[in-house]
Design a protein around this motif. Structure first.
Motif, short mmCIF file in Angstrom:
data_model
loop_
_atom_site.label_atom_id
_atom_site.label_comp_id
_atom_site.label_asym_id
_atom_site.label_seq_id
_atom_site.Cartn_x
_atom_site.Cartn_y
_atom_site.Cartn_z
N GLY A 127 19.84 50.22 72.91
CA GLY A 127 18.92 50.97 72.15
C GLY A 127 18.56 50.34 70.68
N GLN A 128 19.70 49.83 70.29
CA GLN A 128 19.37 49.14 69.02
C GLN A 128 18.46 47.71 69.09
OE1 GLN A 128 19.89 51.35 66.76
NE2 GLN A 128 21.27 50.19 65.39
N ILE A 129 18.97 47.19 70.46
CA ILE A 129 18.17 45.94 70.54
C ILE A 129 16.89 46.20 70.86
CG2 ILE A 129 17.91 44.22 72.37
CD1 ILE A 129 20.97 44.15 72.82
N ALA A 130 16.38 47.41 71.63
CA ALA A 130 15.11 47.91 71.76
C ALA A 130 14.64 47.89 70.53
CB ALA A 130 14.98 48.92 72.80
N LEU A 131 15.01 48.55 69.64
CA LEU A 131 14.59 49.01 68.30
C LEU A 131 14.13 47.70 67.43
CD1 LEU A 131 13.39 51.13 66.40
CD2 LEU A 131 15.79 51.45 65.60
N SER A 132 15.29 46.82 67.71
CA SER A 132 14.92 45.42 66.99
C SER A 132 13.83 44.84 67.48
CB SER A 132 16.28 44.75 67.12
OG SER A 132 16.35 43.49 66.64
N GLU A 133 13.64 44.91 68.84
CA GLU A 133 12.58 44.21 69.25
C GLU A 133 11.21 44.79 68.84
OE1 GLU A 133 13.08 44.67 73.41
OE2 GLU A 133 14.29 42.84 73.71
N LYS A 134 11.12 46.24 68.84
CA LYS A 134 10.11 46.97 68.26
C LYS A 134 9.87 46.55 66.71
CE LYS A 134 8.24 51.56 67.58
NZ LYS A 134 8.85 53.09 67.49
N ILE A 135 10.81 46.46 65.98
CA ILE A 135 10.52 46.04 64.52
C ILE A 135 9.96 44.37 64.57
CG2 ILE A 135 11.99 45.31 62.47
CD1 ILE A 135 13.69 47.73 63.29
N ASP A 136 10.60 43.55 65.19
CA ASP A 136 9.92 42.37 65.31
C ASP A 136 8.32 42.19 65.72
OD1 ASP A 136 12.13 41.40 64.33
OD2 ASP A 136 12.83 40.52 66.56
N GLU A 137 8.30 43.01 66.65
CA GLU A 137 6.67 43.10 67.09
C GLU A 137 5.76 43.66 66.09
OE1 GLU A 137 7.15 45.47 70.71
OE2 GLU A 137 7.82 43.83 72.00
N MET A 138 6.21 44.77 65.51
CA MET A 138 5.41 45.15 64.21
C MET A 138 5.25 44.17 63.00
SD MET A 138 6.24 49.52 63.89
CE MET A 138 7.94 49.18 64.09
N ARG A 139 6.48 43.52 62.77
CA ARG A 139 6.40 42.37 61.59
C ARG A 139 5.33 41.40 62.01
NH1 ARG A 139 12.70 41.92 60.57
NH2 ARG A 139 13.00 43.58 59.32
#
Length: 204
Positions: A127-139
């Motif tokens: 879940g944390q990896i998925a959220l990290s990916e989401k954060i990178d995509e938004m950046r």
């Protein structure tokens, strides 16, 4: 892309939470502690366990009650020892065998709980990896929007708000990783301690 995200995830959590492991080859295990999938009853209770069911219903019920008490993690070891000694006072025959039966049931209960925690850690990590990916995509999307000839500042503001919120969620979740990672090891140590205590009571 996946490898890059995992490396970014490792770098980010390494700063926020020093308990995270350096080896991220297994993304489902973000702990410094070595992952032990399953425990061995035989290593903790090297005495041969009796085969077959207990014939006396009262004894069988008392063994279950003792096992239930031993599995309560909030109880101190002194209280567990007292419960074991009281059991032996009630059932002075076949002490070793009966305490072994109680430990076997306790082991099953706590080992099941330990497996559930390990599965929970895996879900947490993914879940944390998925959220990290989401954060990178938004950046990336926000950077691209800002570099446009006519930036859509409304969209940038929206992304910035979502990004801030997700980063807060990510950081808050990381606060619990130390406890999560320690729990399987604490259960393992407690089972060893219970086994040693019961064997000591059996020898008295």
């Amino acid at each position: 892309m996946r490898t890059f995200v995992l490396m970014a995830f490792a770098g980010f959590v390494g700063v926020a939470a020093p308990v995270m492991a350096e080896d991220f080859s297994d993304p489902t295990w973000p702990c410094v502690q070595r992952k032990v999938e399953s425990l061995s009853l035989g290593l903790m209770w090297p005495i041969a366990l009796p085969e077959g069911e207990v014939e006396d219903p009262a004894l069988a019920a008392d063994i279950r009650d003792l096992a239930g008490t031993l599995a309560v993690r909030r109880l101190e070891m002194d209280a567990l020892r007292q419960a074991a000694e009281d059991f032996v006072d009630r059932w002075p025959e076949d002490t070793e065998a009966n305490l072994g039966r109680a430990f076997s049931q306790t082991f099953k209960s706590l080992n099941t709980r330990r497996s559930q925690v390990i599965n929970g850690i895996a879900d947490f990590s993914l879940g944390q990896i998925a959220l990290s990916e989401k954060i990178d995509e938004m950046r990336l999307e926000m950077d691209t929007a800002l570099e446009a000839e006519n930036p859509d500042f409304d969209r940038v503001d929206e992304l910035e708000e979502k990004l801030d919120w997700d980063q807060v969620i990510y950081s808050d979740r990381q606060q619990s990783i130390t406890y999560l990672c320690e729990t399987p090891q604490l259960i393992e140590k407690r089972l060893f301690a219970i086994a040693q205590m019961l064997q000591g009571v059996a020898r008295e």
